[in-house]
Structure formats: C-alpha cells, structure tokens
Motif scaffolding. Structure first.
Motif, PDB file in Angstrom:
ATOM      1  N   LEU A   4       0.839  -1.196   0.000  1.00  0.00           N
ATOM      2  CA  LEU A   4       0.000   0.000   0.000  1.00  0.00           C
ATOM      3  C   LEU A   4       0.874   1.246   0.000  1.00  0.00           C
ATOM      4  N   ALA A   5       2.004   1.195   0.707  1.00  0.00           N
ATOM      5  CA  ALA A   5       2.902   2.348   0.723  1.00  0.00           C
ATOM      6  C   ALA A   5       3.429   2.649  -0.684  1.00  0.00           C
ATOM      7  N   ASP A   6       3.754   1.579  -1.416  1.00  0.00           N
ATOM      8  CA  ASP A   6       4.212   1.761  -2.797  1.00  0.00           C
ATOM      9  C   ASP A   6       3.130   2.401  -3.640  1.00  0.00           C
ATOM     10  N   ASP A   7       1.873   1.924  -3.443  1.00  0.00           N
ATOM     11  CA  ASP A   7       0.757   2.470  -4.213  1.00  0.00           C
ATOM     12  C   ASP A   7       0.574   3.947  -3.908  1.00  0.00           C
ATOM     13  N   ARG A   8       0.633   4.299  -2.620  1.00  0.00           N
ATOM     14  CA  ARG A   8       0.425   5.696  -2.242  1.00  0.00           C
ATOM     15  C   ARG A   8       1.558   6.578  -2.778  1.00  0.00           C
ATOM     16  N   ALA A   9       2.756   6.025  -2.771  1.00  0.00           N
ATOM     17  CA  ALA A   9       3.887   6.793  -3.293  1.00  0.00           C
ATOM     18  C   ALA A   9       3.744   7.038  -4.781  1.00  0.00           C
ATOM     19  N   GLY A  10       3.063   6.079  -5.459  1.00  0.00           N
ATOM     20  CA  GLY A  10       2.930   6.215  -6.901  1.00  0.00           C
ATOM     21  C   GLY A  10       1.760   7.048  -7.341  1.00  0.00           C
ATOM     22  N   ILE A  11       0.865   7.411  -6.423  1.00  0.00           N
ATOM     23  CA  ILE A  11      -0.302   8.201  -6.794  1.00  0.00           C
ATOM     24  C   ILE A  11       0.145   9.595  -7.205  1.00  0.00           C
ATOM     25  N   GLY A  12      -0.298   9.994  -8.375  1.00  0.00           N
ATOM     26  CA  GLY A  12       0.077  11.312  -8.860  1.00  0.00           C
ATOM     27  C   GLY A  12       1.397  11.314  -9.604  1.00  0.00           C
ATOM     28  N   MET A 236     -12.696  -5.865 -11.998  1.00  0.00           N
ATOM     29  CA  MET A 236     -12.525  -4.770 -12.952  1.00  0.00           C
ATOM     30  C   MET A 236     -11.390  -3.809 -12.638  1.00  0.00           C
ATOM     31  N   ALA A 237     -11.181  -3.503 -11.367  1.00  0.00           N
ATOM     32  CA  ALA A 237     -10.403  -2.318 -11.015  1.00  0.00           C
ATOM     33  C   ALA A 237      -8.894  -2.530 -11.104  1.00  0.00           C
ATOM     34  N   ASP A 238      -8.191  -1.477 -11.536  1.00  0.00           N
ATOM     35  CA  ASP A 238      -6.738  -1.413 -11.423  1.00  0.00           C
ATOM     36  C   ASP A 238      -6.354  -0.781 -10.087  1.00  0.00           C
ATOM     37  N   ARG A 239      -7.069   0.288  -9.725  1.00  0.00           N
ATOM     38  CA  ARG A 239      -6.850   0.936  -8.436  1.00  0.00           C
ATOM     39  C   ARG A 239      -8.191   1.092  -7.719  1.00  0.00           C
ATOM     40  N   VAL A 240      -8.126   1.242  -6.395  1.00  0.00           N
ATOM     41  CA  VAL A 240      -9.321   1.372  -5.569  1.00  0.00           C
ATOM     42  C   VAL A 240      -9.154   2.558  -4.630  1.00  0.00           C
ATOM     43  N   ALA A 241     -10.207   3.375  -4.527  1.00  0.00           N
ATOM     44  CA  ALA A 241     -10.255   4.458  -3.548  1.00  0.00           C
ATOM     45  C   ALA A 241     -11.460   4.216  -2.650  1.00  0.00           C
ATOM     46  N   VAL A 242     -11.236   4.226  -1.349  1.00  0.00           N
ATOM     47  CA  VAL A 242     -12.299   3.946  -0.372  1.00  0.00           C
ATOM     48  C   VAL A 242     -12.746   5.253   0.263  1.00  0.00           C
ATOM     49  N   MET A 243     -14.058   5.540   0.195  1.00  0.00           N
ATOM     50  CA  MET A 243     -14.602   6.783   0.743  1.00  0.00           C
ATOM     51  C   MET A 243     -15.383   6.518   2.015  1.00  0.00           C
ATOM     52  N   LEU A 244     -15.236   7.427   2.963  1.00  0.00           N
ATOM     53  CA  LEU A 244     -15.973   7.382   4.220  1.00  0.00           C
ATOM     54  C   LEU A 244     -16.304   8.811   4.619  1.00  0.00           C
ATOM     55  N   GLU A 245     -17.607   9.105   4.720  1.00  0.00           N
ATOM     56  CA  GLU A 245     -18.091  10.417   5.154  1.00  0.00           C
ATOM     57  C   GLU A 245     -17.431  11.548   4.371  1.00  0.00           C
ATOM     58  N   GLY A 246     -17.365  11.379   3.053  1.00  0.00           N
ATOM     59  CA  GLY A 246     -16.871  12.432   2.180  1.00  0.00           C
ATOM     60  C   GLY A 246     -15.376  12.501   2.010  1.00  0.00           C
ATOM     61  N   GLU A 247     -14.628  11.623   2.673  1.00  0.00           N
ATOM     62  CA  GLU A 247     -13.173  11.632   2.573  1.00  0.00           C
ATOM     63  C   GLU A 247     -12.669  10.305   2.002  1.00  0.00           C
ATOM     64  N   ILE A 248     -11.561  10.368   1.282  1.00  0.00           N
ATOM     65  CA  ILE A 248     -10.904   9.142   0.824  1.00  0.00           C
ATOM     66  C   ILE A 248      -9.966   8.689   1.932  1.00  0.00           C
ATOM     67  N   VAL A 249     -10.233   7.510   2.487  1.00  0.00           N
ATOM     68  CA  VAL A 249      -9.452   7.028   3.627  1.00  0.00           C
ATOM     69  C   VAL A 249      -8.382   6.024   3.219  1.00  0.00           C
ATOM     70  N   GLU A 250      -8.483   5.497   1.997  1.00  0.00           N
ATOM     71  CA  GLU A 250      -7.458   4.546   1.542  1.00  0.00           C
ATOM     72  C   GLU A 250      -7.459   4.488   0.028  1.00  0.00           C
ATOM     73  N   VAL A 251      -6.283   4.490  -0.562  1.00  0.00           N
ATOM     74  CA  VAL A 251      -6.112   4.371  -2.013  1.00  0.00           C
ATOM     75  C   VAL A 251      -4.968   3.406  -2.272  1.00  0.00           C
ATOM     76  N   GLY A 252      -5.133   2.587  -3.290  1.00  0.00           N
ATOM     77  CA  GLY A 252      -4.051   1.685  -3.661  1.00  0.00           C
ATOM     78  C   GLY A 252      -4.460   0.798  -4.808  1.00  0.00           C
ATOM     79  N   SER A 253      -3.593  -0.100  -5.193  1.00  0.00           N
ATOM     80  CA  SER A 253      -3.937  -1.074  -6.224  1.00  0.00           C
ATOM     81  C   SER A 253      -5.049  -1.975  -5.710  1.00  0.00           C
ATOM     82  N   ALA A 254      -5.807  -2.551  -6.632  1.00  0.00           N
ATOM     83  CA  ALA A 254      -6.891  -3.453  -6.226  1.00  0.00           C
ATOM     84  C   ALA A 254      -6.350  -4.609  -5.412  1.00  0.00           C
ATOM     85  N   GLN A 255      -5.187  -5.107  -5.802  1.00  0.00           N
ATOM     86  CA  GLN A 255      -4.587  -6.232  -5.086  1.00  0.00           C
ATOM     87  C   GLN A 255      -4.277  -5.870  -3.640  1.00  0.00           C
TER      88      GLN A 255
END
Length: 594
Positions: A4-12, A236-255
């Motif tokens: 997950l750290a790798d995924d977050r580092a690669g975002i953007g 389907m997904a390559d990446r996943v973003a999880v939303m909670l109460e209007g905020e994204i709390v986790e982003v990363g590859s689907a795996q």
C-alpha cells in the motif's frame, strides 16, 4: 506483491498514459434549511487512459456526488471548491454551452438503472442518433447506420431490428448494453459507471463486466467505477479508492486494498462481504458467526409445490408459460434458496405461494392445504400464517404512514383492535430488528435503506408467521448493511423458527443462509438439493455457469475464476462478451489506431 505504501507513493506520479479525469482538493457543500452539509471533503484522485479506478464506500459516503461534479450536474444548492479536470480542461472554466459540449463527447455516464436512463417514448435508434447528431459525429442515414453498428459492437443480436424497438421491449442486460453504446457513441475520454451491474443477475453482470473490460482495453477509455460490490471491484479495477463520510481514507492497487487493507473501515467493508464457500449461516461480520436453526425432522412440509405450471395470458396471443412443472418443498424451520437468472420464474413462484397469482395446473400446498381450492375467508386465515419481505422497501412501505403503523398494519387487517397491544408488538419487533423505539413515529423516507428493510422484516414477522417469503431482500443494500441485515435475519429465524423461501440471485448470500437450494432456468428446475451439493459440487451445466459468473473479492482468485469461466463458455460453444469491430467503428474518427 505491491504494498500500500508503494501504491500511495505512486499516486500522482507520471505515467505513460495521459490523465483523463482528475479531482484536485475537491469539496462539495450543500446548503439546506437545516444548515450546510459537507458531502465531499477535499478529495484528490485521478483516472488515466485505459485504467479502471473503483470508488467504493457505503451509501452517503459521497461517491455519487463526486461523480456528478465531473459532469457538472450538481443542484443549485451545491457549492464546490477545488478543481475538476477532464483531460486538460477545468470544468470551472466552462459555461453552460461548454458543459453541454463536454458531456457525452469527453465524459459519459453509465447509470445503475437503464430504464430511468433511457427515454421510454423514443426508440433505441432515435436515442442513439440523437447523441451522434447533437455532437456532430454523424447525421441522417450515416447516424442511423452508426447506431446499428454501435449495437452490434456491444453485442446486441439483430441490431437492425433492435434500433426500431423501445426500451421496455429489451431485457435488463440488453438495456444496460444500450446505455453503454450511448456512452461510447462519441468516443469519450472517460466513462463514469455508477453501480452499472447492481440490478443484474450474476451471468448478465459477468457479461457487462467483460464488455466494460473490453471497452477500456480496446479504446483506452478511462473508467471511474462506483460500486459497493467488492467482487466487481476485484474483477474490474486497477486501483481502488475507499470513501468514508466524504473523505478518501485509503487508495491503492486493487490487489493491495482488497487483500491487505490498511484502514479499519476498509477491513470492515471486506469483512462484511458474504463469500461462496462459507459454512452455513456464517455471515461474515466483525462479530461471531450466527448459526442457522436446524431443520426440524418428522413434520409435514410447510410449503409443497407439485408439478406447478404458471401461465400469463395476453389478449390475442398464446399464453406465456413462466413456470413449467416445478416441484419442491420447504420443511419447518428450513431456509430454501431459490436461485436463477432474471426471467427464470423465481418471483412468479413467490407470488403464487402467496396466493397472488393462480397456478394453471399442479398444486401449491401451504400447511397441507391446497392454495388453489381455498375461498376468500379461509385464504385470508392462511395468509395470516405467511409473511413476505419484498426487494424494495421504499416501494412496499406506505410513505404516508409512520413506521409504527406500517408494522402494525397486518394486525389491523386481521382484527387486532387493541391499540395498546399493537404498540407493544411494534416495540417488541423494533427491538428484535435492532431499531430504536423512537422510529415508531418516523416516516419511511426518514430512514436509510437498511433501516427500511429492517422495518419490512419487522412487518413480515408481526403475525408470527410459520412461512416467510423473502424476494431479493438484500440486493440493493451496501455490503455492511447487507451483512447486518442477514445476521439479524438468521438470528430472527432461530428465535421465531419460521420456514423461509429465500429468492435471490446472489449465490454467496444463499450459500451463507440456505439449507437447500433450488436452481431455476426458463421456468424449470434444473437442479435442487442440499446447499453443499448444489453450490459446491454442481452437476448441471447451468448451475456451473451461474457459479462461474459469481465474482469474489480477491483479484488473483477472480482472475482465475474469470479465465475458468471463459474456458467453460468456449467449451459450451458460447461467446465471451467483448466489443465487436470497435477498431473499425472508432478508427474513422481517431485516425486509425484506437
């Protein structure tokens, strides 16, 4: 495996594929009579060409509001800050004409319910040519020819005939394919798919997902997928973003997100997903598994169908046979799952069991009495012993009655005159379905979807039924709400000892609840038996297809299942759904290679 750290580092980070949709520090606030409501709180997310980004979370988390900003479709009481870009264009820089030009041409939408997305008074062909002509893609006869090709591209048979038909003349899966054809008609850079498969059965869902996957691979279209189905995310997904109460709390590859979630909320969502192969009654919540009540032996069946035939008469036409020679039983204290595709006759059998439609031949016996031979008074007495839970609680609860009156209504119908006794029973059942007693005086629209379904279950149990007919009671609910409703359902079944005919197209839910399973295809029983036999070692080809089409929330396992399903279809002589001739159709605009 990517962490997950790798995924977050690669975002953007820079990618070979261009960015087709981006939200930069987006916030959305609605002004209401009760004050401001912050629906989206400073989210940053992007979608690149040929990529599927899944946006997941419970109802009310802000997923659909986020997607509406990309189309400029928020209501007037919405205030936005931050930037939304489609390609290199910031939506805030566009006027009303620019927004209209962008919709469909640069960003398109696939909605959850195609019957509300399509115009019921226009033919399929007119709706397709309207979009093509509006954006100057094609005119007149050229637009009509392109409409036919679009339908052929998304796998609709006999497209020359279908363009002349109206939406109600097509099946649910075909209507969703038409919506996808509309979405790709102007070759948009990005498609927003908002719960595109929620109302579809597993085989049609698998076909639509194959089509969307082919779309992004062939046309390099970016897809923002909004869903609460974790199996669809894994598929389907390559990446996943999880939303909670209007905020994204986790982003990363689907795996990484699906197999190694870091946030507690993500873990709770995944823990709530019912899975094929779970032992009977194990509804995967954060608490202990709930055990289903055992079957009571030695008693006569609560429900018995013997060679039942159900037909629908149409003026001037031959009768349509919806159910053909169906036989099965439901024993006391037993849950029988009735599964099959849409149109297989599941709901028709449920309505016949309730005495709402007659059987053309055969017998339906409830508590040992032939339902077809009963007159009004004995039929009313029999129905007192049967409860029913419908798929859509918003449609089955009277919106003009408070919740207490909705629950107590069967008591009134069957002659309970004491208001004090009715209120005591309402309070008892609100406690049983884990709703506060204060809900007695609230109206259905003031409750969430899960709370409304709990009210529906309470109403079904108000007369202490010996048989409960549940028709898709959890299909429209979020996974966490679904899990809590199912756990409550099994606890109530153990407490009240009712038998249940559970109609569903979600095989994982049936696997978690049922003692026995009956599989329907085109109105006929193709396989029935113990849950372990039917769902874990199916003998019939049709049951194997259903199970192969059911997605699981693990990308690696789901990829293996998808490949096995494609191999099964090839062995059976069926085609895998994909874009047909897309290169030729869209190459004329894009200058060759797509």
């Amino acid at each position: 495996m990517t962490t997950l750290a790798d995924d977050r580092a690669g975002i953007g980070a820079e990618s070979e594929d261009p960015q087709v949709l981006a939200f930069e520090d987006l916030s959305v606030t609605f002004t209401t009579q009760f004050g401001d409501v912050r629906a989206v709180r400073g989210i940053t997310l992007d979608v690149r060409a040929g990529e599927v980004v899944a946006l997941v979370g419970e109802s009310g988390s802000g997923k659909s509001v986020t997607s509406m900003t990309a189309l400029g479709l928020l209501p007037k009481n919405a205030r936005t800050t931050g930037v939304v870009r489609v390609g290199d264009t910031a939506l805030g820089d566009l006027d009303a004409r620019g927004l209209r030009r962008m919709r469909g041409h640069d960003v398109a939408m696939v909605f959850q319910e195609p019957m509300t997305a399509l115009n019921p008074v226009l033919t399929i062909g007119l709706q397709l040519t309207e979009a093509l002509e509006l954006h100057g893609i094609a005119l007149g006869a050229q637009a009509e020819a392109r409409a036919v090709e679009l339908l052929r591209t998304v796998g609709i048979p006999e497209p020359e005939r279908r363009v002349k038909q109206y939406p109600h003349e097509l099946s649910g899966g075909q209507r969703q394919r038409v919506v996808i054809a509309l979405a790709i008609s102007c070759e948009p850079r990005v498609i927003i798919a908002d719960e595109p498969t929620t109302a579809l059965d597993v085989t049609v869902q698998a076909e639509i997902l194959d089509l969307l996957r082919s779309l992004k691979d062939t046309l390099r279209t970016g897809i923002l997928l909004i869903t609460h189905n974790m199996g669809v995310v894994a598929d389907m997904a390559d990446r996943v973003a999880v939303m909670l109460e209007g905020e994204i709390v986790e982003v990363g590859s689907a795996q990484s997100v699906l197999t190694d979630p870091q946030h507690e909320y993500t873990r709770r969502l995944l823990g709530a997903v019912p899975r094929l192969g779970a032992r009977m009654g194990e509804v995967r919540t954060t608490g202990e598994p709930t055990s289903v009540a055992p079957v009571v032996d030695g008693s006569p069946p609560v429900l018995a169908l013997n060679d039942v035939v159900i037909e629908y008469q149409s003026l001037g036409k031959r009768a349509f046979r919806a159910v053909d020679s169906v036989s099965f039983t439901v024993e006391p204290g037993e849950i029988v799952g009735l599964v099959g595709e849409s149109g297989s006759g599941k709901s028709t059998i449920g309505r016949c069991t309730l005495g709402l439609i007659p059987a053309a031949s055969g017998t339906v016996s409830v508590f040992g009495e032939d339902l077809g031979s009963l007159r009004r008074r004995p039929l009313k007495a029999l129905r007192k012993r049967i409860g029913v839970v419908f798929q859509d609680p918003a449609g089955s609860l009277n919106p003009r009655l408070p919740v207490g009156d909705c629950i107590a209504e069967p008591l009134v119908v069957h002659g309970e005159r004491s208001a004090q006794k009715r209120l005591a029973r309402v309070h008892e059942l609100l406690d049983a379905v884990e709703l506060p007693r204060s809900a007695t005086n609230r109206y259905p629209h003031e409750l969430s979807g899960g709370q409304r379904q709990r009210v529906s279950i309470a109403r079904a149990l108000v007369l202490d039924p010996e048989l409960l007919v549940a028709d898709e009671p959890t299909s429209a609910l979020d996974v966490s709400v679904q899990a809590s409703v199912l756990a409550m359902f099994t606890a109530l079944q153990e407490r009240y000892r009712f038998a249940c005919l559970f109609v569903s197209h979600d095989l994982a839910v049936v696997d978690a609840l049922a003692h026995r399973v009956v599989v329907l295809q085109n109105g006929r029983v193709v396989e029935q038996g113990l849950r372990e036999e039917v769902l874990h070692a199916p003998q019939e080809e049709y049951t194997q297809r259903l199970l192969a089409a059911a997605p699981v929330p693990d990308p690696v396992e789901q990829r293996r299942r998808r490949e096995a399903r494609h191999a099964l279809l090839a062995r059976l002589g069926d085609e895998v759904t994909e874009l047909k001739g897309a290169g030729a159709l869209f190459g004329e605009r894009s200058g060759g290679d797509v």
